[in-house]
Motif scaffolding. Structure first.
Motif, PDB file in Angstrom:
ATOM      1  N   UNK A   1      16.687  11.143  14.714  1.00 29.49           N
ATOM      2  CA  UNK A   1      16.104  10.376  13.678  1.00 29.49           C
ATOM      3  C   UNK A   1      14.778  11.132  13.150  1.00 29.49           C
ATOM      4  N   UNK A   2      14.005  11.709  14.083  1.00 29.35           N
ATOM      5  CA  UNK A   2      12.909  12.431  13.724  1.00 29.35           C
ATOM      6  C   UNK A   2      13.238  13.533  12.864  1.00 29.35           C
ATOM      7  N   UNK A   3      14.469  14.179  13.182  1.00 32.75           N
ATOM      8  CA  UNK A   3      14.565  15.350  12.291  1.00 32.75           C
ATOM      9  C   UNK A   3      15.444  14.760  11.132  1.00 32.75           C
ATOM     10  N   UNK A   4      15.819  13.890  10.826  1.00 36.61           N
ATOM     11  CA  UNK A   4      16.452  13.440   9.837  1.00 36.61           C
ATOM     12  C   UNK A   4      15.806  13.173   8.603  1.00 36.61           C
ATOM     13  N   UNK A   5      16.066  13.945   7.432  1.00 31.74           N
ATOM     14  CA  UNK A   5      15.248  13.844   6.084  1.00 31.74           C
ATOM     15  C   UNK A   5      15.595  12.537   5.600  1.00 31.74           C
ATOM     16  N   UNK A   6      16.534  12.216   4.886  1.00 27.42           N
ATOM     17  CA  UNK A   6      16.692  10.847   4.375  1.00 27.42           C
ATOM     18  C   UNK A   6      18.033  10.231   4.858  1.00 27.42           C
ATOM     19  N   UNK A   7      18.299   9.053   4.966  1.00 27.36           N
ATOM     20  CA  UNK A   7      19.267   8.498   5.222  1.00 27.36           C
ATOM     21  C   UNK A   7      19.716   7.160   4.602  1.00 27.36           C
ATOM     22  N   UNK A   8      20.945   6.538   4.536  1.00 18.75           N
ATOM     23  CA  UNK A   8      21.325   5.491   3.633  1.00 18.75           C
ATOM     24  C   UNK A   8      22.607   4.979   4.401  1.00 18.75           C
ATOM     25  N   UNK A   9      22.050   4.424   5.532  1.00 18.34           N
ATOM     26  CA  UNK A   9      22.989   3.423   6.190  1.00 18.34           C
ATOM     27  C   UNK A   9      22.331   2.265   6.776  1.00 18.34           C
ATOM     28  N   UNK A  10      23.208   1.191   6.793  1.00 17.21           N
ATOM     29  CA  UNK A  10      22.615  -0.119   7.189  1.00 17.21           C
ATOM     30  C   UNK A  10      22.200   0.005   8.851  1.00 17.21           C
ATOM     31  N   UNK A  11      21.296  -0.692   8.955  1.00 16.21           N
ATOM     32  CA  UNK A  11      20.566  -0.254  10.573  1.00 16.21           C
ATOM     33  C   UNK A  11      21.416  -0.601  11.628  1.00 16.21           C
ATOM     34  N   UNK A  12      22.640  -1.309  11.192  1.00 16.85           N
ATOM     35  CA  UNK A  12      23.361  -1.626  12.580  1.00 16.85           C
ATOM     36  C   UNK A  12      24.421  -0.313  12.833  1.00 16.85           C
ATOM     37  N   UNK A  13      24.692   0.629  11.474  1.00 18.75           N
ATOM     38  CA  UNK A  13      25.429   1.580  11.798  1.00 18.75           C
ATOM     39  C   UNK A  13      24.580   2.981  12.021  1.00 18.75           C
ATOM     40  N   UNK A  14      23.255   2.624  12.200  1.00 19.50           N
ATOM     41  CA  UNK A  14      22.268   3.748  12.435  1.00 19.50           C
ATOM     42  C   UNK A  14      22.675   4.550  13.718  1.00 19.50           C
ATOM     43  N   UNK A  15      22.983   4.018  14.634  1.00 18.30           N
ATOM     44  CA  UNK A  15      23.093   4.676  16.104  1.00 18.30           C
ATOM     45  C   UNK A  15      24.244   5.595  15.833  1.00 18.30           C
ATOM     46  N   UNK A  16      25.319   5.015  15.456  1.00 19.43           N
ATOM     47  CA  UNK A  16      26.306   5.708  15.121  1.00 19.43           C
ATOM     48  C   UNK A  16      26.134   7.126  14.430  1.00 19.43           C
ATOM     49  N   UNK A  17      25.457   6.436  13.237  1.00 19.18           N
ATOM     50  CA  UNK A  17      25.241   7.686  12.486  1.00 19.18           C
ATOM     51  C   UNK A  17      24.478   8.949  13.016  1.00 19.18           C
ATOM     52  N   UNK A  18      23.251   8.526  14.015  1.00 14.50           N
ATOM     53  CA  UNK A  18      22.609   9.558  14.443  1.00 14.50           C
ATOM     54  C   UNK A  18      23.315  10.296  15.514  1.00 14.50           C
ATOM     55  N   UNK A  19      24.439   9.788  16.081  1.00 12.93           N
ATOM     56  CA  UNK A  19      25.285  10.523  16.940  1.00 12.93           C
ATOM     57  C   UNK A  19      25.853  11.630  16.376  1.00 12.93           C
ATOM     58  N   UNK A  20      26.050  11.688  15.089  1.00 12.45           N
ATOM     59  CA  UNK A  20      26.890  12.708  14.454  1.00 12.45           C
ATOM     60  C   UNK A  20      25.758  13.810  14.209  1.00 12.45           C
ATOM     61  N   UNK A  21      26.135  15.171  14.599  1.00 13.65           N
ATOM     62  CA  UNK A  21      25.452  16.196  14.294  1.00 13.65           C
ATOM     63  C   UNK A  21      25.089  16.538  13.006  1.00 13.65           C
ATOM     64  N   UNK A  22      23.772  16.848  12.782  1.00 12.20           N
ATOM     65  CA  UNK A  22      22.994  17.157  11.572  1.00 12.20           C
ATOM     66  C   UNK A  22      23.928  17.956  10.617  1.00 12.20           C
ATOM     67  N   UNK A  23      24.685  18.698  11.098  1.00 17.66           N
ATOM     68  CA  UNK A  23      25.356  19.615  10.287  1.00 17.66           C
ATOM     69  C   UNK A  23      26.664  18.861   9.601  1.00 17.66           C
ATOM     70  N   UNK A  24      27.243  18.167  10.365  1.00 22.81           N
ATOM     71  CA  UNK A  24      28.292  17.436   9.763  1.00 22.81           C
ATOM     72  C   UNK A  24      28.188  16.150   9.056  1.00 22.81           C
ATOM     73  N   UNK A  25      26.818  15.734   8.816  1.00 21.63           N
ATOM     74  CA  UNK A  25      26.527  14.588   8.315  1.00 21.63           C
ATOM     75  C   UNK A  25      26.636  14.477   6.567  1.00 21.63           C
ATOM     76  N   UNK A  26      26.908  16.105   6.043  1.00 21.50           N
ATOM     77  CA  UNK A  26      27.058  15.998   4.740  1.00 21.50           C
ATOM     78  C   UNK A  26      28.533  15.224   4.353  1.00 21.50           C
ATOM     79  N   UNK A  27      29.433  15.290   5.388  1.00 23.15           N
ATOM     80  CA  UNK A  27      30.676  14.807   4.954  1.00 23.15           C
ATOM     81  C   UNK A  27      30.686  13.324   5.108  1.00 23.15           C
TER      82      UNK A  27
END
Lengths: 204, 179
Positions: free
Chosen positions: A102-128
């Motif tokens: 999360x410290x290396x995430x620039x901006x995000x837009x997911x509900x807080x409940x889905x945040x752990x899941x989102x953070x498990x995705x590698x940064x490079x694949x978050x664009x998809x």
């Protein structure tokens, strides 16, 4: 008859000075570089004649576009502190890896409940990943309200500074969505904030 | 590729000397690399920092004692923002406006001209600055709101506020086809 030989000059130029200059410039650009931040949505900000520059620190941006809301906190320590506070508030425990992520995430837009899941995705694949945006509504208890509130608290605790909240809205965004965000900020007595604009010359 | 010494050996000198190696190194490749990296860093650096416009909203705490100032309606201009990048303004009350309501467009010949004229007029007749209330309708875009605030900054208006639009004013916009 012996031919007069013209001594051939070397074609090599002394590169030392050029090399020096090149590396000096390189050092300057490396040190002053701050990589372009890639927002998950493209928000074309409206133009205005205002020339006030945005602060570099103690700053959080709310990005609005296509009806979705994203949030970006500036500074890694502030991000980590905010995430921990949000985790406590919503009863979610984040692993140390997720906090670092999360410290290396620039901006995000997911509900807080889905945040752990989102953070498990590698940064490079978050664009998809399709991000749904942070829930905002007119009630007192929406998530954006708490994100901003916890960031402000963390900023006071860490830097003893007042957080600047900025809204980066897409120019074609309908006003009611922006009004909703302004109301959310006003509920926590943030009555002064910045609107991010691009520079336009005043037509004379 | 060490540089060759081609400047001739001179005459004389019968002694056999060990040939001195040149200490010069070819820096071309290094310079190439350096400039490549410079180009990369120039392109990735954000050249133009985003600018910000400060916006101050009136305090909205319910529990606090309401401080309401009586302001002369003759120096209050209301700007309604409708659809299709159009605005409508009036001075005074919507039911019996002192000036307007007039449909206007953005730009230096539209809203800015009106603002400059009217604020000069108010200043002349009343000796006080004009108060501007901006009321964006739900059909307006964020860009319109920023543009109006920008025009107010340009003309140097200090007293202004963003407020919610009322039903009467929506009716006014509807009448003029802006809603």
């Amino acid at each position: 008859m012996p031919r007069v030989k013209v001594p051939r000059k070397s074609t090599a130029i002394d590169m030392t000075a050029m090399c020096d200059v090149a590396f000096l410039l390189l050092t300057f650009f490396i040190l002053s570089a701050k990589p372009k931040t890639q927002d998950p949505i493209t928000a074309i900000v409206p133009a205005a004649a205002s020339e006030v520059a945005l602060p570099e620190n103690d700053f959080a941006a709310i990005i609005v576009g296509q009806g979705k809301v994203f949030y970006n906190i500036e500074g890694q320590d502030l991000r980590m502190e905010t995430l921990k506070a949000m985790g406590e508030k919503y009863g979610i425990t984040f692993t140390p890896e997720q906090i670092t992520s999360f410290a290396n995430t620039e901006s995000f837009g997911v509900p807080v409940k889905q945040l752990p899941q989102f953070l498990n995705i590698p940064v490079a694949e978050r664009g998809d990943v399709r991000q749904t945006g942070i829930p905002v509504d007119t009630t007192d208890n929406n998530e954006l309200f708490h994100w901003v509130r916890e960031t402000r608290k963390a900023d006071i605790a860490l830097h003893n500074a007042v957080l600047t909240v900025a809204i980066k809205g897409d120019s074609k965004e309908e006003y009611p969505k922006i009004a909703e965000i302004i109301k959310t900020l006003q509920k926590q007595e943030v009555n002064k904030f910045s609107l991010i604009t691009s520079l336009r010359k005043v037509q004379k | 590729m060490a540089e060759l010494d081609t400047s001739g050996g001179g005459k004389g000198g019968k002694k056999v000397r060990s040939k001195k190696q040149s200490t010069r190194v070819d820096l071309t490749a290094m310079v190439d690399l350096a400039f490549l990296l410079i180009t990369f860093f120039i392109l990735t650096t954000t050249l133009q920092k985003p600018k910000a416009m400060d916006l101050t909203m009136p305090d909205k705490q319910e529990d606090q004692k309401k401080v309401e100032l009586d302001v002369a309606e003759s120096r209050t201009m209301t700007i309604l923002i409708g659809k299709d990048n159009k605005v409508e303004w009036y001075i005074g009350q919507p039911a019996k406006p002192i000036a307007g309501p007039t449909v206007d467009s953005f730009g230096k010949n539209g809203l800015r001209k009106t603002l400059l004229e009217k604020s000069a007029e108010v200043k002349r007749t009343q000796g006080k600055d004009m108060i501007v209330i901006v009321k964006p309708s739900s059909k307006s875009t964020y860009e319109n709101v920023v543009s109006v605030m920008d025009e107010l900054n340009i003309v140097g208006n200090q007293i202004r506020a963003i407020q919610d639009i009322t039903q009467d004013e929506i009716g006014l916009l509807q009448r003029d086809g802006l809603y």
